[in-house]
Design an enzyme around this catalytic site. Sequence first.
Site, PDB file in Angstrom:
ATOM      1  N   GLU A 433       0.839  -1.189   0.000  1.00  0.00           N
ATOM      2  CA  GLU A 433       0.000   0.000   0.000  1.00  0.00           C
ATOM      3  C   GLU A 433       0.885   1.254   0.000  1.00  0.00           C
ATOM      4  OE1 GLU A 433      -1.927  -0.004   3.783  1.00  0.00           O
ATOM      5  OE2 GLU A 433      -2.489   2.097   3.659  1.00  0.00           O
ATOM      6  N   ASP A 511      -0.826  -1.489   6.090  1.00  0.00           N
ATOM      7  CA  ASP A 511      -0.710  -1.012   7.472  1.00  0.00           C
ATOM      8  C   ASP A 511      -1.582  -1.864   8.387  1.00  0.00           C
ATOM      9  OD1 ASP A 511       0.912   0.965   6.618  1.00  0.00           O
ATOM     10  OD2 ASP A 511      -0.626   2.537   6.606  1.00  0.00           O
ATOM     11  N   ASP A 513      -3.738  -1.126  10.488  1.00  0.00           N
ATOM     12  CA  ASP A 513      -4.832  -0.340  11.078  1.00  0.00           C
ATOM     13  C   ASP A 513      -6.091  -0.522  10.237  1.00  0.00           C
ATOM     14  OD1 ASP A 513      -4.338   1.038   8.799  1.00  0.00           O
ATOM     15  OD2 ASP A 513      -3.729   2.915   9.751  1.00  0.00           O
ATOM     16  N   ASP A 515      -7.615   1.432   8.091  1.00  0.00           N
ATOM     17  CA  ASP A 515      -7.445   1.767   6.678  1.00  0.00           C
ATOM     18  C   ASP A 515      -6.708   0.656   5.949  1.00  0.00           C
ATOM     19  OD1 ASP A 515      -8.786   4.045   6.391  1.00  0.00           O
ATOM     20  OD2 ASP A 515      -7.037   5.393   6.486  1.00  0.00           O
TER      21      ASP A 515
END
Length: 645
Positions: A433, A511, A513, A515
């Site tokens: 990403e 990541d 998290d 998102d």
Amino acid sequence: MSEEAKKQYSADSIQALEGMEHVRMRPSMYIGDVGPRGLHHLVYEVVDNSIDEALAGHCDTIHVTINEDNSITVEDNGRGIPVDLHKKEGISALEVVMTKIGAGGKFDKDSYKVSGGLHGVGVSCVNALSEHLKATVYREGKIWEQEYERGKSMYPVKPIGETEKRGTTVTFKPDPIIFTQTLEYSYDTLASRMRELSFLNKGITISLTDRRHKNKDGEFEGETFFSEEGLKEFVRFLDGNREPLMQEVIFFEGEKNDIPVEVAMIYNTSYAENLHSYVNNINTHEGGTHLSGFRRGLTNTLKKYADSSGMTDKLKFEIAGDDFREGLTAIISVKVAEPQFEGQTKTKLGNREVSASVSQAVSEMLTDYLEEHPDDAKIIVQKVILAAQARHAAQKAREMVQRKTVMSIGGLPGKLSDCSEQDPAKCEVFLVEGDSAGGTAKQGRDRNFQAILPLRGKILNVEKAMQHKVFENEEIRNIFTALGVTIGTEEDSKALNLSKLRYHKIVIMCDADIDGSHIATLILTFFFRYMRELIENGHVYIATPPLYLVKKGNKKQYAWTDKERDEISEQFGGSANIQRYKGLGEMNADQLWDTTMNPEFRTLRKVNIENGGEADRIFSMLMGDEVPPRREFIEKNAIYANIDA
Ligand code: 0RA
């Protein structure tokens, strides 16, 4: 027992043992594997026997219990396994069923066994792979019992009391010598299979109780599954997050050449094709002759209807097979007396004769349905025409992809940092990403066998996009060309060609998290809808970057969970410095290599589709229009719950 009978008893036990020993020596040959999957298959195998008894019309309730010690009890109210002397074997029929490989329940020649675990191996296999098993039979006023240790009977079948009840109860505890990886049952996995079984076999009550956990009211957790309408309800369940195009689920059932065929289907506003097929209650992930029969029947019937309706007169090109299945969710369930399973995961039906039977059955029944429901028929034809037009546009876009592929240097996207190794089996590609994390990964990797493809932020949500938009999307085109995967042949515009796959490990690295997991889910959705075979063949993985770095003095350690973080901090003697990684970008190249990319220390989660229906529901929910269920699901951050085992 007479001396003669005793001799016979032990001789038979020895013979039975040979088969049973073989199961213990080569368990994977019988149950697929000895990991969590095989462990759960033991339950399915036992439940299938009770389902058979129900299908024969003698049983309507099955209770499954996960006991505190992770043993399993399966209880039914059928006729009870016969306990009388089995003439040929010289022992109780119950003992034959429990200790002879391949004996199954085939006493009744008239009732062919229709259900059956993945390998249809019978309860004796479960017995062989259990450190202890107890069978209790309630039959003709008496209770009978026999126990076994690792498949060996501990004593001949004995009466232990009187009863008014009827039925069979089996309790087994999987053998830790065999199942070395885990002995822990997953409630969700069992619940999803029991739900599926209740949809596939309407009218049977199947309960699941988990005696390991109590809820707030002090009761054991559990659910009861019962479906009055069977496949019709199954389709509504699968399409719960999609917008239907018609009011009622189309349903028909019939029999052709002794093959019972049941179909439930509905069209929705999406562009996805969702076909789920079953043979004898087994999900045939890889399809097979029944599915191709269904496709042919559907195409022929709808084509005929569309042509005679005059609605397609102005169309300047042919309608293709795919067009009839855009936005279609369907379940097709057939019963085959002697199924032959083929394919990588042995979930593809091979019986040639089934194709024509299913195709004829579907044609006849669907033709009637369309005649009787002209409004639905019109909606379907309109949807098909739209799909054909969109495909036409998509074809143009795809031709562009192929041309670009040839034009760009070496045929590979500029953003790809390739590896030097040429053998795909040794190569890995990380889909990362963002460009900055991509840069770090590029520095941190082992360039011999690891390639990096950075992806720009959010990739296209393929669940909501029409096919030609998907093929026009640059990120998606890059994925296709980087992986060396092509799509589309003359007959089937969605056929995948994996023969030139350039990496056998495709690792999604995002990541840690919300998102990041959303982006991972977008990428997974793309793979699920457009390259499902990659997942089925075990090529897709998810990287697990750490959440924390715990430091004190010159000691440092990474943590993946809050619990780990606290434990490490305590080990360091408290008051350690804790750095929370908000994203991959905060790690330097060495850290990323050490924690997430180095094969020696990293944890990759292999994505697998245990249950296609469940995965389909989750993707359509996560990626569809309805925001609330998606938000709730993502906030519970169990994104991979049923997709990734
Ligand atoms: C064959 C014959 C009969 C019962 C069964 C099989 C049977 C097997 C299982 C396995 C789990 N539960 C079961 N319930 C029944 C009985 C034949 C008869 O009574 O005439």
